[in-house]
Design a protein around this motif. Structure first.
Motif, mmCIF file in Angstrom:
data_model
loop_
_atom_site.group_PDB
_atom_site.id
_atom_site.type_symbol
_atom_site.label_atom_id
_atom_site.label_comp_id
_atom_site.label_asym_id
_atom_site.label_seq_id
_atom_site.Cartn_x
_atom_site.Cartn_y
_atom_site.Cartn_z
ATOM 1 N N PHE A 53 0.812 -1.219 0.000
ATOM 2 C CA PHE A 53 0.000 0.000 0.000
ATOM 3 C C PHE A 53 0.845 1.269 0.000
ATOM 4 O O PHE A 53 0.310 2.367 -0.052
ATOM 5 N N LYS A 54 2.169 1.110 0.083
ATOM 6 C CA LYS A 54 3.056 2.269 0.132
ATOM 7 C C LYS A 54 3.070 2.967 -1.228
ATOM 8 O O LYS A 54 3.230 2.330 -2.261
ATOM 9 N N SER A 55 2.900 4.275 -1.174
ATOM 10 C CA SER A 55 2.920 5.068 -2.389
ATOM 11 C C SER A 55 3.393 6.470 -2.049
ATOM 12 O O SER A 55 2.924 7.079 -1.088
ATOM 13 N N ALA A 56 4.305 6.969 -2.836
ATOM 14 C CA ALA A 56 4.801 8.333 -2.621
ATOM 15 C C ALA A 56 3.765 9.366 -3.040
ATOM 16 O O ALA A 56 3.711 10.463 -2.500
ATOM 17 N N GLU A 57 2.916 9.014 -4.010
ATOM 18 C CA GLU A 57 1.959 9.979 -4.553
ATOM 19 C C GLU A 57 0.693 10.109 -3.709
ATOM 20 O O GLU A 57 0.124 11.181 -3.592
ATOM 21 N N THR A 58 0.220 9.002 -3.165
ATOM 22 C CA THR A 58 -1.049 9.046 -2.456
ATOM 23 C C THR A 58 -0.941 8.365 -1.102
ATOM 24 O O THR A 58 -0.116 7.478 -0.906
ATOM 25 N N VAL A 59 -1.786 8.778 -0.204
ATOM 26 C CA VAL A 59 -1.905 8.134 1.093
ATOM 27 C C VAL A 59 -3.244 7.405 1.086
ATOM 28 O O VAL A 59 -4.263 7.953 0.668
ATOM 29 N N SER A 60 -3.240 6.177 1.522
ATOM 30 C CA SER A 60 -4.474 5.396 1.556
ATOM 31 C C SER A 60 -5.499 6.092 2.437
ATOM 32 O O SER A 60 -5.151 6.608 3.504
ATOM 33 N N PRO A 61 -6.767 6.115 2.011
ATOM 34 C CA PRO A 61 -7.791 6.738 2.863
ATOM 35 C C PRO A 61 -7.908 6.007 4.197
ATOM 36 O O PRO A 61 -7.869 4.783 4.248
ATOM 37 N N THR A 62 -8.018 6.758 5.267
ATOM 38 C CA THR A 62 -8.184 6.160 6.586
ATOM 39 C C THR A 62 -9.605 5.644 6.730
ATOM 40 O O THR A 62 -10.555 6.388 6.504
ATOM 41 N N PRO A 63 -9.756 4.384 7.103
ATOM 42 C CA PRO A 63 -11.117 3.862 7.268
ATOM 43 C C PRO A 63 -11.785 4.457 8.499
ATOM 44 O O PRO A 63 -11.129 4.735 9.500
ATOM 45 N N GLU A 64 -13.075 4.646 8.393
ATOM 46 C CA GLU A 64 -13.869 5.025 9.552
ATOM 47 C C GLU A 64 -14.528 3.785 10.147
ATOM 48 O O GLU A 64 -14.931 3.788 11.296
ATOM 49 N N LEU A 65 -14.634 2.743 9.327
ATOM 50 C CA LEU A 65 -15.268 1.495 9.736
ATOM 51 C C LEU A 65 -14.405 0.331 9.270
ATOM 52 O O LEU A 65 -14.008 0.276 8.110
ATOM 53 N N ILE A 66 -14.107 -0.567 10.207
ATOM 54 C CA ILE A 66 -13.347 -1.781 9.901
ATOM 55 C C ILE A 66 -14.191 -2.985 10.299
ATOM 56 O O ILE A 66 -14.689 -3.056 11.428
ATOM 57 N N PHE A 67 -14.360 -3.918 9.365
ATOM 58 C CA PHE A 67 -14.961 -5.212 9.664
ATOM 59 C C PHE A 67 -13.808 -6.200 9.803
ATOM 60 O O PHE A 67 -13.046 -6.402 8.860
ATOM 61 N N LEU A 68 -13.669 -6.807 10.978
ATOM 62 C CA LEU A 68 -12.517 -7.635 11.315
ATOM 63 C C LEU A 68 -12.932 -9.065 11.615
ATOM 64 O O LEU A 68 -13.735 -9.314 12.514
ATOM 65 N N ASP A 69 -12.353 -10.006 10.869
ATOM 66 C CA ASP A 69 -12.547 -11.430 11.130
ATOM 67 C C ASP A 69 -11.605 -11.851 12.262
ATOM 68 O O ASP A 69 -10.597 -11.186 12.521
ATOM 69 N N ILE A 70 -11.905 -12.952 12.928
ATOM 70 C CA ILE A 70 -11.017 -13.454 13.984
ATOM 71 C C ILE A 70 -9.972 -14.399 13.404
ATOM 72 O O ILE A 70 -8.771 -14.197 13.564
ATOM 73 N N ASN A 71 -10.418 -15.462 12.730
ATOM 74 C CA ASN A 71 -9.520 -16.528 12.308
ATOM 75 C C ASN A 71 -8.983 -16.287 10.906
ATOM 76 O O ASN A 71 -9.712 -16.416 9.927
ATOM 77 N N MET A 72 -7.695 -15.909 10.855
ATOM 78 C CA MET A 72 -7.008 -15.664 9.584
ATOM 79 C C MET A 72 -5.559 -16.114 9.719
ATOM 80 O O MET A 72 -5.017 -16.089 10.821
ATOM 81 N N PRO A 73 -4.934 -16.467 8.593
ATOM 82 C CA PRO A 73 -3.507 -16.791 8.645
ATOM 83 C C PRO A 73 -2.684 -15.505 8.758
ATOM 84 O O PRO A 73 -3.223 -14.409 8.635
ATOM 85 N N VAL A 74 -1.410 -15.641 8.978
ATOM 86 C CA VAL A 74 -0.420 -14.561 9.071
ATOM 87 C C VAL A 74 -0.618 -13.751 10.350
ATOM 88 O O VAL A 74 0.243 -13.732 11.210
ATOM 89 N N MET A 75 -1.746 -13.044 10.475
ATOM 90 C CA MET A 75 -2.077 -12.291 11.685
ATOM 91 C C MET A 75 -3.588 -12.335 11.861
ATOM 92 O O MET A 75 -4.328 -11.817 11.027
ATOM 93 N N ASP A 76 -4.050 -12.976 12.948
ATOM 94 C CA ASP A 76 -5.496 -13.095 13.152
ATOM 95 C C ASP A 76 -6.084 -11.805 13.738
ATOM 96 O O ASP A 76 -5.365 -10.824 13.965
#
Length: 141
Positions: A53-76
């Protein structure tokens, strides 16, 4: 909804769930930007504008709402919350509502989520238009 959210972030490793939830959120017309992260690490990278997501030209929009799952690989979902609390500035956290969206029916998961102040709500999968509008009314009115 009169004013749309700037961004909604879906954090879930299941492609089918993400596809369905994206369609539901798009149809509900609640946001101008919808981002998907396949695990907690990708979501942290998105929030910090790092990794893919790194970009010199743009900054990713900050979410106001996050839907988060519990069970995921890498980082739950639980690991995500711990990293989120330590790396995301408090001012930014105040502007974000995290909804734990899970298939878990384990009462211990619900109790744990209820004990974490950064988690605004705990919902069972899958989303539908009614749930989306209920969340918006509860947390963004």
């Amino acid at each position: 909804m009169e004013k749309k959210l700037n961004c909604v972030l879906l954090i879930d490793d299941d492609f089918a769930t993400n596809f369905i939830n994206k369609k539901i959120i798009e149809k509900a017309n609640i946001t101008t930007h919808l981002q998907v992260a396949l695990n907690g690490k990708e979501a942290i990278d998105y929030l910090l504008n790092k990794g893919k997501f790194k970009s010199a030209e743009t900054v990713s929009p900050t979410p106001e709402l996050i839907f988060l799952d519990i069970n995921m690989p890498v980082m739950d979902g639980w690991e995500f919350i711990n990293v989120y609390k330590s790396l995301i500035p408090a001012e930014q956290q105040k502007k974000i509502k995290i909804i734990m969206l899970t298939s878990s029916f384990n009462p211990a998961d619900k109790a744990k989520a209820d004990s974490i102040k950064e988690i605004a709500d705990y919902r069972q999968k899958t989303l539908n238009a009614g749930i989306v509008h209920e969340i918006i009314a509860k947390h963004f009115s």
